[in-house]
Scaffold this active site. Structure first.
Site, PDB file in Angstrom:
ATOM      1  N   HIS A  11       1.014  -1.534   0.267  1.00 47.63           N
ATOM      2  CA  HIS A  11       0.307  -0.041   0.047  1.00 47.63           C
ATOM      3  C   HIS A  11       0.490   1.328  -0.011  1.00 47.63           C
ATOM      4  CE1 HIS A  11      -2.946   2.797   1.227  1.00 47.63           C
ATOM      5  NE2 HIS A  11      -3.827   2.112   1.572  1.00 47.63           N
ATOM      6  N   ASP A  23       2.600  -4.400   8.523  1.00 42.31           N
ATOM      7  CA  ASP A  23       1.843  -3.485   7.747  1.00 42.31           C
ATOM      8  C   ASP A  23       0.793  -4.246   8.274  1.00 42.31           C
ATOM      9  OD1 ASP A  23      -1.004  -2.405   7.242  1.00 42.31           O
ATOM     10  OD2 ASP A  23       0.491  -1.892   4.841  1.00 42.31           O
ATOM     11  N   GLN A  42      -4.808  -5.163   7.288  1.00 41.08           N
ATOM     12  CA  GLN A  42      -5.785  -6.134   5.983  1.00 41.08           C
ATOM     13  C   GLN A  42      -5.457  -7.285   7.312  1.00 41.08           C
ATOM     14  OE1 GLN A  42      -7.685  -5.090   4.409  1.00 41.08           O
ATOM     15  NE2 GLN A  42      -6.814  -3.405   3.429  1.00 41.08           N
ATOM     16  N   LYS A  50     -10.430  -0.963  10.998  1.00 47.01           N
ATOM     17  CA  LYS A  50      -9.806  -1.808   9.810  1.00 47.01           C
ATOM     18  C   LYS A  50     -10.935  -3.432  11.093  1.00 47.01           C
ATOM     19  CE  LYS A  50      -7.351  -0.487   6.271  1.00 47.01           C
ATOM     20  NZ  LYS A  50      -8.004   0.226   5.064  1.00 47.01           N
ATOM     21  N   CYS A  78      -4.480   2.584  -3.741  1.00 42.29           N
ATOM     22  CA  CYS A  78      -3.359   3.092  -2.813  1.00 42.29           C
ATOM     23  C   CYS A  78      -2.566   2.006  -2.936  1.00 42.29           C
ATOM     24  CB  CYS A  78      -3.506   3.153  -1.730  1.00 42.29           C
ATOM     25  SG  CYS A  78      -4.966   5.205  -1.370  1.00 42.29           S
TER      26      CYS A  78
END
Ligand code: 7TS
Length: 416
Positions: A133, A210, A213, A236, A374
């Site tokens: 991202h 990261d 998600q 999220k 993104c």
């Protein structure tokens, strides 16, 4: 490792009932049942999270860490309690390793500026992958501009998987940090992050994951993953926007200088010298998002009440069903077919713009995202300007998937 597209998920029959926990899912859009499939962008909030926020503002809103009055004590207890909930959730070894930030983006920028900037010199390297991202690209580009370091990018294959061999070849004695998505937002790829951190460890390279998600879809144990930093966003995982988490090893946080200065991050201040607060408060300058942290803890409680194993298995069933049904449709190309994949379906349609697909699906009450998500380098790799993307969460059902695919079939008819 078994392929998620062939593994049989254990039954998770009670999950569809979870739809009723989310008030917004009762509403209609254009006179139709709302089928919300934009969960990679942000998730909806369960009643328990909405109530936790409501209760905070109605009953004990106050600033934290400084008041001696009852409200301030209650708010401080709830805020620090939320930190403890987060620590347990990702199996941090201490609450001191949990820094509340605005979200994944801020967490990565904090690491770039506080960990990276003092350590990097011209010619040093930061390694990322091609599926990141923008939040895991641009902070490193800024850092490179500031320090003269060089950004290296590990390639992906046509399924949208990171090539581990190629990644290893890019680890050099000058690599100062490896930063990788746990799960790709544009492709759904679940990266083999434990394997990647083990590899990096052998080369003595610290790793940032990261987790934006990942946290709402699979169990995360930062100690088992053996990473150094883990970042995620509250919104999220069914929590509020504007709150997120940076987990880092305590020893690293101790070494890192503060990123922002202000109230709460200091012990004493004079014009000659300022002494910083201990971790993690050293990194939380100013009044934080108190309600956000409390809402995030309620969201984590909600998710843990179901269990991430069950959620992952259930969503995997949805992914298999949706993938099979998408294959019925002519001219639809799936972008991202990793063997290990989260419930994200990115696709293009021959002769149709992704935005038109999104707009027309909305007329059927189906919310998907369209565009570059993104992740422009991913789009460029697949030779597309953007995709339409359906991304699922625990409250989606097979019926949602069927409405989505049936609606898409009608949209395609209209467009042809
Ligand atoms: N990293 C990944 C993998 C993401 O998917 C996102 C947001 C971020 C970082 C940034 O998170 P934030 O909460 O700080 O904004 N992804 C998306 C998306 O896919 N559509 O909208 C936002």
């Amino acid at each position: 490792m078994s392929s998620p597209l062939t593994a049989t998920p254990p039954p998770a029959a009670d999950l569809p009932a979870r739809r009723n926990d989310f008030p917004i899912l009762q509403r209609q859009v254009h006179g139709r049942r709302l089928v919300y499939l934009d969960n990679a962008a942000t998730t909806q909030k369960p009643q328990t999270v909405i109530e936790a926020l409501d209760r905070y503002y109605r009953e004990y809103n106050a600033n934290i860490h400084r008041g001696v009055h009852t409200l301030s004590e209650e708010a401080t207890e709830a805020y620090e309690g939320a930190r403890a909930t987060v620590a347990r959730f990702i199996n941090a070894s201490s609450e001191r390793e949990i820094v509340f930030v605005r979200g994944t983006t801020e967490a990565i920028n904090l690491v770039a500026q506080s960990f990276g900037r003092p350590r990097l010199a011209a010619g040093d390297e930061i390694l990322i992958t091609h599926l990141e991202h923008h939040s895991n690209i641009v902070p490193w580009q800024l850092l490179c501009e500031q320090t003269g370091a060089v950004l290296k990018v590990a390639p992906i294959n046509e399924r949208g998987e990171v090539e581990i061999g190629a990644l290893e070849r890019l680890l050099s004695p000058r690599t100062k940090l490896l930063s990788v998505a746990h799960v790709s937002n544009a492709l759904g790829t679940i990266n083999p992050v434990a394997e990647i951190t083990a590899l990096a460890r052998r080369h003595g390279v610290p790793v940032l994951l990261d987790g934006a998600q990942a946290v709402a879809h699979l169990p995360v144990d930062v100690q088992a993953l053996d990473c150094d930093f883990y970042a995620f966003s509250g919104h999220k995982i069914f929590g509020p926007t504007g709150i997120g988490v940076l987990w880092a090893r305590e020893a690293l946080l101790e070494e890192m200088p503060p990123w922002q200065g202000g109230g709460d991050m200091i012990r004493t201040v004079s014009f000659d010298q300022t002494e910083y607060n201990h971790v993690p408060h050293k990194f939380e300058a100013g009044t934080p998002h108190i309600a956000g942290a409390i809402g995030l803890a309620a969201a984590i409680d909600y998710v843990q009440g179901i269990g991430l194993e069950a959620i992952g298995a259930y969503e995997h069933g949805l992914l298999e069903h949706a993938t099979a049904r998408m294959q019925e449709l002519e001219g639809v190309r799936l972008i991202g077919t990793a063997r290990h994949k989260a419930a994200v379906l990115s696709f293009t349609v021959e002769g149709a713009h992704p935005n038109d697909i999104g707009l027309l699906l909305d007329q059927h009450g189906v919310a998907v995202r369209s565009g570059h998500h993104c992740a422009m380098p991913v789009m460029e790799f697949f030779g597309v300007s953007g995709t339409a993307r359906a991304s699922m969460a625990l409250y989606n059902t097979r019926e949602d998937v069927d409405i989505f695919v049936d609606s898409l079939a009608k949209v395609l008819e209209l467009l042809r």
